[in-house]
Design an enzyme around this catalytic site. Structure first.
Site, PDB file in Angstrom:
ATOM      1  N   CYS A  36      -7.322   6.886  32.073  1.00 41.80           N
ATOM      2  CA  CYS A  36      -6.185   6.281  32.360  1.00 41.80           C
ATOM      3  C   CYS A  36      -5.802   4.999  31.328  1.00 41.80           C
ATOM      4  CB  CYS A  36      -6.074   5.721  33.797  1.00 41.80           C
ATOM      5  SG  CYS A  36      -4.379   4.923  34.106  1.00 41.80           S
TER       6      CYS A  36
ATOM      7  N   ASP B 133      -0.469  18.106  25.589  1.00 38.21           N
ATOM      8  CA  ASP B 133       0.673  19.007  24.878  1.00 38.21           C
ATOM      9  C   ASP B 133       0.606  20.436  25.314  1.00 38.21           C
ATOM     10  OD1 ASP B 133       1.484  16.614  23.641  1.00 38.21           O
ATOM     11  OD2 ASP B 133       0.544  16.904  21.716  1.00 38.21           O
TER      12      ASP B 133
ATOM     13  N   GLN C  77      -9.826  12.588  42.461  1.00 35.60           N
ATOM     14  CA  GLN C  77     -10.339  11.756  41.323  1.00 35.60           C
ATOM     15  C   GLN C  77     -10.355  10.074  41.675  1.00 35.60           C
ATOM     16  OE1 GLN C  77      -7.426  10.432  37.981  1.00 35.60           O
ATOM     17  NE2 GLN C  77      -8.835  11.864  36.786  1.00 35.60           N
TER      18      GLN C  77
ATOM     19  N   LYS D   1     -13.237  12.600  33.308  1.00 36.43           N
ATOM     20  CA  LYS D   1     -11.920  12.903  32.303  1.00 36.43           C
ATOM     21  C   LYS D   1     -11.725  11.768  31.431  1.00 36.43           C
ATOM     22  CE  LYS D   1      -7.129  14.351  32.718  1.00 36.43           C
ATOM     23  NZ  LYS D   1      -6.272  13.402  31.588  1.00 36.43           N
TER      24      LYS D   1
ATOM     25  N   MET E  70      -2.251  13.109  37.949  1.00 30.25           N
ATOM     26  CA  MET E  70      -1.110  12.188  37.540  1.00 30.25           C
ATOM     27  C   MET E  70      -0.887  11.409  38.855  1.00 30.25           C
ATOM     28  SD  MET E  70       1.420  14.994  35.593  1.00 30.25           S
ATOM     29  CE  MET E  70       1.397  16.334  36.602  1.00 30.25           C
TER      30      MET E  70
END
Length: 321
Positions: A100, A202, A70, A139, A17
């Site tokens: 992203c 989630d 990343q 990702k 993040m």
């Protein structure tokens, strides 16, 4: 589990993040049993052009290993260069960001914009895999929008080009972080691949992690926003999956004390001026829902010195927690 030849202690991972998963937070999460941590995303162009802040973003402490760095970009050659530099600096895994959603990233053709160009995405993965010896993961999101759901296609390409694992966030770029994550797409990707698949989206409780693992068959879960102000989620989830017993949530005292500890780590690593600025968002997360937290947060946001914030929080502990 293993990613390539890298042995991972467990399958509960911290999602990358921007502005959040710096070294301080990664070390805290690792201390709570997180199996694998990811750095904030790092610009391959920034590394290529020797930007001053990229070295700090890619630095990995021995206490957080194994850790994944990343990188993002859309030029295969520059991405390969960045991967080689990251490997040279001691990284054990490299993750390629194709998920992203922020405008400043996708407007340059990076991040989830690559889901609109699977051919280029494959060329990037191929170039990076050929450049380094360590495992490469990718990702991605469900797709660009509801009309172009192509995570299975891109995951296939990633596997064919040599990726060791893929992570799938069950939202499209169009959704950003709104609505519900579609875990069905994670299940579809898992059914289509032979390499490990990591599910994302989630997961806010140990029960959410258990349900994702069961419903999708994924090999590991990535916890992002559910870990903000809540590094205990890794320890609680690990214990819950192992024993079936749900551990207690952290007490208000635990949360305030961890905030102080986190602030001290940020100041030690980045200096007082930057460390205090960056801890403010973490303060909001740690204190959320606590009695009188709105007043405390507003006072913290006006303070500039570590000691005065620590004094305020200790007084809060003595009087309210």
């Amino acid at each position: 589990m293993k990613i390539g030849e890298i042995q991972i202690e467990n399958n509960i991972f911290l999602a990358p993040m921007a502005g959040v998963t710096d070294m301080a937070f990664r070390l805290i999460c690792k201390g709570f049993g997180c199996g694998l941590v990811y750095t904030e995303m790092v610009s391959a162009k920034g590394m290529f052009y020797k930007s001053d802040n990229t070295a700090a973003l890619t630095a990995v402490d021995p206490g957080e290993r194994p850790a994944a760095v990343q990188i993002f970009g859309s030029d295969p050659g520059i991405m390969a260069y960045a991967a080689a530099k990251v490997e040279e600096d001691g990284a054990e895994l490299i993750d390629i960001n194709m998920g992203c959603p922020t405008p400043k990233i996708v407007n340059n053709g990076d991040g989830s914009a690559l889901m609109k160009n699977p051919k280029l995405a494959g060329e990037i993965i191929n170039a990076v895999v050929k450049q380094v010896r360590i495992p490469i993961t990718v990702k991605m999101r469900k797709g660009w929008d509801g009309k172009t759901v192509n995570a299975v296609q891109l995951a296939h390409i990633a596997e064919q080009e040599g990726a060791a694992a893929v992570a799938v966030h069950g939202r499209t770029r169009e959704q950003f972080y709104t609505g519900r994550a579609d875990w069905n797409i994670i299940r579809e990707v898992k059914a289509a691949l032979s390499i490990p698949v990591i599910g994302n989206g989630d997961i806010y409780t140990p029960q959410d992690a258990e349900r994702m693992l069961e419903e999708t068959g994924c090999d590991a879960v990535l916890i992002g926003r559910g870990a903000q102000g809540n590094p205990w989620i890794f320890k609680r989830t690990k214990e819950y999956l192992e024993t079936g017993v749900l551990p207690e949530e952290p007490s208000p005292k635990d949360r305030v004390e961890m905030l102080i500890h986190h602030m001290n780590m940020l100041v030690q690593q980045k200096g007082e001026h930057i460390g205090i600025k960056e801890m403010r968002k973490h303060a909001s997360w740690y204190l959320k829902g606590l009695h009188g937290s709105c007043t405390i947060k507003s006072r913290i946001f006006k303070m500039t010195q570590k000691q005065e914030i620590e004094n305020l929080l200790n007084s809060y502990l003595d009087s309210s927690v």
